[in-house]
Design a protein around this motif. Structure first.
Motif, PDB file in Angstrom:
ATOM      1  N   ASP A  97       0.812  -1.219   0.000  1.00  0.00           N
ATOM      2  CA  ASP A  97       0.000   0.000   0.000  1.00  0.00           C
ATOM      3  C   ASP A  97       0.846   1.271   0.000  1.00  0.00           C
ATOM      4  OD1 ASP A  97       1.053  -0.080   2.555  1.00  0.00           O
ATOM      5  OD2 ASP A  97      -0.837   0.403   3.548  1.00  0.00           O
ATOM      6  N   SER A  98       2.136   1.162  -0.394  1.00  0.00           N
ATOM      7  CA  SER A  98       2.971   2.364  -0.346  1.00  0.00           C
ATOM      8  C   SER A  98       4.107   2.331  -1.357  1.00  0.00           C
ATOM      9  CB  SER A  98       3.523   2.577   1.061  1.00  0.00           C
ATOM     10  OG  SER A  98       4.274   1.462   1.468  1.00  0.00           O
ATOM     11  N   ARG A 131      -5.700  -0.115  -1.183  1.00  0.00           N
ATOM     12  CA  ARG A 131      -5.992   1.320  -1.256  1.00  0.00           C
ATOM     13  C   ARG A 131      -6.501   1.801   0.084  1.00  0.00           C
ATOM     14  NH1 ARG A 131      -7.662   2.019  -7.205  1.00  0.00           N
ATOM     15  NH2 ARG A 131      -5.841   1.094  -8.129  1.00  0.00           N
ATOM     16  N   PRO A 132      -6.270   3.014   0.485  1.00  0.00           N
ATOM     17  CA  PRO A 132      -5.510   4.023  -0.231  1.00  0.00           C
ATOM     18  C   PRO A 132      -4.018   3.692  -0.272  1.00  0.00           C
ATOM     19  CG  PRO A 132      -6.089   4.837   1.943  1.00  0.00           C
ATOM     20  CD  PRO A 132      -6.748   3.498   1.783  1.00  0.00           C
ATOM     21  N   THR A 134      -0.177   5.073   0.023  1.00  0.00           N
ATOM     22  CA  THR A 134       0.652   6.141   0.559  1.00  0.00           C
ATOM     23  C   THR A 134       1.788   6.393  -0.427  1.00  0.00           C
ATOM     24  OG1 THR A 134       0.137   5.535   2.831  1.00  0.00           O
ATOM     25  CG2 THR A 134       2.111   6.873   2.488  1.00  0.00           C
ATOM     26  N   THR A 147       4.377  13.020   2.755  1.00  0.00           N
ATOM     27  CA  THR A 147       3.631  11.773   2.744  1.00  0.00           C
ATOM     28  C   THR A 147       2.212  12.116   2.287  1.00  0.00           C
ATOM     29  OG1 THR A 147       4.979  10.915   4.549  1.00  0.00           O
ATOM     30  CG2 THR A 147       2.889   9.805   4.108  1.00  0.00           C
ATOM     31  N   GLU A 149      -1.600  10.876   0.315  1.00  0.00           N
ATOM     32  CA  GLU A 149      -2.517   9.742   0.179  1.00  0.00           C
ATOM     33  C   GLU A 149      -3.182   9.756  -1.195  1.00  0.00           C
ATOM     34  OE1 GLU A 149      -6.666   8.590   2.105  1.00  0.00           O
ATOM     35  OE2 GLU A 149      -5.011   8.442   3.528  1.00  0.00           O
TER      36      GLU A 149
END
Length: 151
Positions: A97-98, A131-132, A134, A147, A149
């Motif tokens: 997720d990032s 999701r979301p 980063t 950072t 989103e």
């Protein structure tokens, strides 16, 4: 004041100097996008692309924003010189997720003293499925990290 003549040495020097001045912003390292600056983004577009689904950038605060460009592509909008925008590095996957993208200064010089938005577009890797997302944006030259989103 004498009129400018191509047949004089001074005239030839002026023409050559003018050509170098005009081509100073036209050269750059090979790379995608309209700037040819060595960017690692899939593509680079001036301004905000059609289909943008994300916040509008505030040109005066300089904070980048992220948003969707299509179902599988996202963009990072940076602010800076219209002729020498920040240069996007490779997208690094940090987890499901990032992601992280490092930006550096443009190798081009001289640069215009204007303030414009530039969108750096990436394909979201299949490994990033939650999701979301980063998105960490790192400005190497300014030792600054954001950072953000991506919904």
């Amino acid at each position: 004041m004498k009129p400018f003549r191509f047949g004089t040495v001074a005239g030839a020097v002026a023409v050559v100097a003018g050509l170098f001045t005009l081509t100073g912003c036209a050269t750059g390292l090979p790379g995608p996008g309209v700037f040819g600056d060595g960017s690692h983004a899939e593509r680079v577009e001036r301004g905000i692309p059609d289909g943008w689904e994300g916040p509008n950038p505030d040109l005066l605060d300089g904070v980048p924003v992220v948003g969707w460009v299509s179902d599988t592509e996202f963009g990072v909008v940076t602010m800076g010189s219209g002729s020498c925008p920040a240069v996007a590095g490779e997208l690094q996957i940090l987890g499901d997720d990032s992601v992280r993208i490092e930006f550096g200064q443009s190798p081009r010089n001289p640069c215009t003293a204007d303030l414009r938005a530039t969108t750096h577009i990436y394909q979201l890797p299949s490994e990033v499925a939650v999701r979301p997302v980063t998105v960490t944006v790192w400005y190497d030259d300014f030792d600054t990290e954001y950072t953000l989103e991506l919904g």
